[in-house]
Design a protein around this motif. Structure first.
Motif, PDB file in Angstrom:
ATOM      1  N   VAL A 120       0.966  -1.226  -0.049  1.00  0.00           N
ATOM      2  CA  VAL A 120       0.196   0.009   0.009  1.00  0.00           C
ATOM      3  C   VAL A 120       0.998   1.230  -0.185  1.00  0.00           C
ATOM      4  CG1 VAL A 120      -1.748   1.238   1.330  1.00  0.00           C
ATOM      5  CG2 VAL A 120      -1.886  -1.233   0.967  1.00  0.00           C
ATOM      6  N   ALA A 121       0.647   2.438  -0.990  1.00  0.00           N
ATOM      7  CA  ALA A 121       1.396   3.504  -0.941  1.00  0.00           C
ATOM      8  C   ALA A 121       0.417   4.436  -0.719  1.00  0.00           C
ATOM      9  CB  ALA A 121       1.861   3.742  -2.150  1.00  0.00           C
ATOM     10  N   THR A 122       0.774   5.571   0.421  1.00  0.00           N
ATOM     11  CA  THR A 122       0.123   6.355   0.820  1.00  0.00           C
ATOM     12  C   THR A 122       0.962   7.519   0.909  1.00  0.00           C
ATOM     13  OG1 THR A 122      -1.596   7.252   2.759  1.00  0.00           O
ATOM     14  CG2 THR A 122       0.670   5.820   3.349  1.00  0.00           C
ATOM     15  N   THR A 123       0.323   8.917   1.155  1.00  0.00           N
ATOM     16  CA  THR A 123       0.826  10.195   1.535  1.00  0.00           C
ATOM     17  C   THR A 123       0.655  10.665   2.973  1.00  0.00           C
ATOM     18  OG1 THR A 123      -0.762  11.406   0.539  1.00  0.00           O
ATOM     19  CG2 THR A 123       1.107  11.017  -0.834  1.00  0.00           C
ATOM     20  N   VAL A 124       1.641  11.330   3.517  1.00  0.00           N
ATOM     21  CA  VAL A 124       1.578  11.883   4.962  1.00  0.00           C
ATOM     22  C   VAL A 124       0.813  12.972   4.935  1.00  0.00           C
ATOM     23  CG1 VAL A 124       2.891  12.470   7.041  1.00  0.00           C
ATOM     24  CG2 VAL A 124       4.004  10.855   5.315  1.00  0.00           C
ATOM     25  N   PRO A 125      -0.336  12.801   5.811  1.00  0.00           N
ATOM     26  CA  PRO A 125      -1.000  14.091   5.938  1.00  0.00           C
ATOM     27  C   PRO A 125      -0.325  15.391   6.612  1.00  0.00           C
ATOM     28  CG  PRO A 125      -2.040  12.081   6.721  1.00  0.00           C
ATOM     29  CD  PRO A 125      -0.624  11.858   6.759  1.00  0.00           C
ATOM     30  N   VAL A 126      -0.956  16.459   6.352  1.00  0.00           N
ATOM     31  CA  VAL A 126      -0.341  17.602   6.866  1.00  0.00           C
ATOM     32  C   VAL A 126      -1.042  17.696   8.508  1.00  0.00           C
ATOM     33  CG1 VAL A 126       0.121  18.847   5.010  1.00  0.00           C
ATOM     34  CG2 VAL A 126      -1.879  19.247   6.430  1.00  0.00           C
ATOM     35  N   ASP A 127      -0.263  18.500   9.374  1.00  0.00           N
ATOM     36  CA  ASP A 127      -0.518  18.656  10.648  1.00  0.00           C
ATOM     37  C   ASP A 127      -0.632  17.484  11.641  1.00  0.00           C
ATOM     38  OD1 ASP A 127      -0.561  21.409  10.139  1.00  0.00           O
ATOM     39  OD2 ASP A 127      -2.684  21.584  10.174  1.00  0.00           O
ATOM     40  N   ILE A 128      -0.068  16.590  11.312  1.00  0.00           N
ATOM     41  CA  ILE A 128      -0.468  15.076  12.338  1.00  0.00           C
ATOM     42  C   ILE A 128       0.763  15.366  13.314  1.00  0.00           C
ATOM     43  CG2 ILE A 128      -1.382  13.821  10.523  1.00  0.00           C
ATOM     44  CD1 ILE A 128       1.295  12.334  10.145  1.00  0.00           C
ATOM     45  N   PHE A 129       0.517  14.740  14.355  1.00  0.00           N
ATOM     46  CA  PHE A 129       1.611  14.662  15.441  1.00  0.00           C
ATOM     47  C   PHE A 129       1.786  13.184  15.812  1.00  0.00           C
ATOM     48  CE2 PHE A 129      -0.770  18.433  16.761  1.00  0.00           C
ATOM     49  CZ  PHE A 129       0.042  19.377  17.298  1.00  0.00           C
ATOM     50  N   THR A 130       0.982  12.280  15.495  1.00  0.00           N
ATOM     51  CA  THR A 130       1.352  10.881  16.047  1.00  0.00           C
ATOM     52  C   THR A 130       2.241  10.312  15.048  1.00  0.00           C
ATOM     53  OG1 THR A 130       0.262   8.668  16.067  1.00  0.00           O
ATOM     54  CG2 THR A 130      -0.618   9.998  14.157  1.00  0.00           C
ATOM     55  N   ASN A 131       3.020   9.188  15.347  1.00  0.00           N
ATOM     56  CA  ASN A 131       4.018   8.448  14.809  1.00  0.00           C
ATOM     57  C   ASN A 131       3.393   7.077  14.451  1.00  0.00           C
ATOM     58  OD1 ASN A 131       4.342   7.503  17.167  1.00  0.00           O
ATOM     59  ND2 ASN A 131       6.506   7.893  17.341  1.00  0.00           N
ATOM     60  N   GLU A 132       2.229   6.979  14.602  1.00  0.00           N
ATOM     61  CA  GLU A 132       1.781   5.366  14.410  1.00  0.00           C
ATOM     62  C   GLU A 132       0.730   5.341  13.263  1.00  0.00           C
ATOM     63  OE1 GLU A 132      -0.193   1.781  16.977  1.00  0.00           O
ATOM     64  OE2 GLU A 132      -1.121   3.647  17.089  1.00  0.00           O
ATOM     65  N   VAL A 133       1.263   4.360  12.280  1.00  0.00           N
ATOM     66  CA  VAL A 133       0.486   4.250  11.028  1.00  0.00           C
ATOM     67  C   VAL A 133      -0.120   2.637  10.727  1.00  0.00           C
ATOM     68  CG1 VAL A 133       0.648   4.394   8.446  1.00  0.00           C
ATOM     69  CG2 VAL A 133       2.061   5.756   9.828  1.00  0.00           C
ATOM     70  N   PHE A 134      -1.146   2.578  10.637  1.00  0.00           N
ATOM     71  CA  PHE A 134      -1.966   1.250  10.314  1.00  0.00           C
ATOM     72  C   PHE A 134      -2.948   1.281   9.297  1.00  0.00           C
ATOM     73  CE2 PHE A 134      -4.411   3.577  13.467  1.00  0.00           C
ATOM     74  CZ  PHE A 134      -6.000   2.988  13.147  1.00  0.00           C
ATOM     75  N   LEU A 135      -3.461   0.059   8.796  1.00  0.00           N
ATOM     76  CA  LEU A 135      -4.241  -0.163   7.796  1.00  0.00           C
ATOM     77  C   LEU A 135      -5.632  -0.775   8.418  1.00  0.00           C
ATOM     78  CD1 LEU A 135      -2.071  -2.010   5.029  1.00  0.00           C
ATOM     79  CD2 LEU A 135      -2.530   0.582   5.299  1.00  0.00           C
ATOM     80  N   VAL A 136      -6.900  -0.516   7.927  1.00  0.00           N
ATOM     81  CA  VAL A 136      -8.010  -0.928   8.128  1.00  0.00           C
ATOM     82  C   VAL A 136      -8.786  -1.555   6.882  1.00  0.00           C
ATOM     83  CG1 VAL A 136     -10.400  -0.577   8.810  1.00  0.00           C
ATOM     84  CG2 VAL A 136      -8.367   0.697   9.705  1.00  0.00           C
TER      85      VAL A 136
END
Length: 344
Positions: A120-136
Motif C-alpha cells: 500500500v502506498a500513501t501520502t503523509v497528511p499535514v498537521d499530524i502529531f502521531t507517529n503510528e500508521v496502520f491499515l483498516v
C-alpha cells in the motif's frame, strides 16, 4: 463459530443437514483446509486462528463453509520510516486485500496512492502529531508501525509580557512577545522563520523580530497583523518545511473615531481606540499623518484610551483621512469617522 468453539472432524453413522449422508448410516463429512484434507479427530481453536483461507465441509460432492476466517492485515515494513508532510510512504505485508481499505495515521486518514494484497502506498497528511500508521480492511485493523515526522511540531503559543487590565484581553496584539514551544525547530534559527497567515485568504501577516531560538523554544515579537485582524495560522518553517498549523487570534490596532474632525494648527485632537486591539505596554513608536502631510509623533493616553496628536501646520485644509501607525504597523481607522480638515 466464535469464542472458544472448536471444529472437530470425525467419521459418523448417518449424519444430517446439508452435508450429511442421509439417514441410515454411511454418511461421512470430510473437512478440508485450503487444499489439504483434515484427518479424523483434528481440532482447531478458533481464537488461535487458522493461518489463512477457510475450512470447508464436503460430502457427496456438495460443499459448504464451516468456518471462514477473517484475518487482520499484517504490516511488516514502512518505507521510508521518516518523512515530511506530503511525502509518499509504502507499507508492505500480507492480507491487505485486493480492494482498497483505509490508511490511518492514528485518527487522521491518509490518501491512498495504490493498494494491493501486499503493498500500500500513501501520502503523509499535514498537521499530524502521531507517529503510528496502520491499515483498516473490512473493519479489521492491522498492527501499527512507527513513522517519524521530520517537520517541526508546535505544541503551545503563549504571551510572555503583560497588558493593562481591559487591554488586549483576548488573543495577541502588536508588540507582544510570543513564546512558541514544541520540538524540531533546530538549535539555531539559520534560514528558518515563524510565519503567520490570515486563515481565510492566506495573507502573510507576520513581521518577525526574534529573541531566542532553540530546538524546543522560540521567542518572537508579533509584528503587523492583517489590517482587519482575526484568526491566523502560525507555523514554524524549518529548511523550507512548514510545521503543523496552530491557530491564534491576532488583533490589529483599531481606532474608532476622532473627538474632533476639524481644528486649527497646534490644536490637539484624540483618536479613540478599541482597547482590546492594543497593548499600551508594547508601544514603541506611534505616529500620525494628516492626508499627504509629513508624519508627526503621537502619544497614547491610557485614561482616555486614545492617541493624542497635535495638528501640524502642513495638515491639509481639505477633508483627508488621518493615518496612524503603531510600531510601524498601520492602524485601522473607520474611513467615515477618521476624516479630518485643518481649519485655516
Amino acid at each position: 463459530m466464535s469464542g472458544e468453539a472448536m471444529i472437530e472432524a470425525s467419521g459418523g453413522n448417518g449424519g444430517s443437514g446439508d452435508w450429511g449422508g442421509g439417514g441410515g448410516g454411511g454418511g461421512r463429512i470430510k473437512l478440508f483446509y485450503e487444499t489439504g484434507e483434515i484427518s479424523d479427530g483434528a481440532t482447531f481453536d478458533v481464537d488461535g486462528g487458522v493461518p489463512g483461507g477457510s475450512i470447508f465441509a464436503v460430502s457427496g460432492g456438495s460443499r459448504g463453509t464451516v468456518y471462514d476466517q477473517q484475518r487482520s492485515p499484517q504490516v511488516e515494513t514502512l518505507t521510508p520510516s521518516a518523512a515530511y508532510y506530503g511525502d509518499e510512504v509504502a507499507l508492505t505485508g500480507d492480507g491487505f486485500g485486493a480492494t482498497a481499505g483505509q490508511v490511518r495515521f492514528y485518527d487522521v486518514g491518509g490518501a491512498v496512492v495504490s493498494w494491493s494484497e501486499a503493498l500500500v502506498a500513501t501520502t503523509v497528511p499535514v498537521d499530524i502529531f502521531t507517529n503510528e500508521v496502520f491499515l483498516v480492511r473490512d473493519g479489521l485493523a492491522s498492527n501499527g508501525v512507527e513513522l517519524r515526522i521530520l517537520n517541526a511540531i508546535v505544541t503551545t503559543v503563549t504571551r510572555t509580557n503583560t497588558a493593562p487590565e481591559m487591554y488586549c484581553d483576548f488573543g495577541f496584539c502588536v508588540g507582544d512577545t510570543l513564546a512558541v514551544s514544541g520540538f524540531g525547530f533546530g538549535a539555531e534559527q539559520g534560514d528558518s522563520d515563524v510565519v503567520l497567515r490570515r486563515s481565510y485568504d492566506g495573507m502573510t501577516a507576520f513581521a518577525s523580530d526574534y529573541g531566542t531560538w532553540s530546538e524546543t523554544n522560540i521567542e518572537v515579537v508579533l509584528g503587523c497583523a492583517p489590517v482587519d485582524g482575526g484568526w491566523n495560522q502560525l507555523q514554524v518553517v524549518v529548511d523550507g518545511q512548514p510545521s503543523n498549523t496552530t491557530e491564534i487570534y491576532a488583533n490589529a490596532p483599531m481606532a474608532m473615531f476622532l473627538n474632533s474632525t476639524n481644528a486649527t494648527a497646534g490644536s490637539e485632537i484624540l483618536a479613540y481606540f478599541d482597547e482590546f486591539s492594543i497593548n499600551p505596554n508594547t508601544i514603541e513608536t506611534l505616529t500620525a499623518q494628516f492626508g499627504n502631510s509629513g508624519p508627526v509623533a503621537a502619544t497614547f493616553d491610557m485614561d482616555y484610551r486614545a492617541v493624542r496628536v497635535v495638528v501640524p501646520a502642513d495638515a491639509p485644509t481639505t477633508q483627508e483621512p488621518l493615518t496612524l501607525t503603531v510600531n510601524g504597523c498601520p492602524v485601522w481607522c473607520d474611513p467615515f469617522t477618521c476624516l479630518f480638515t485643518r481649519t485655516p
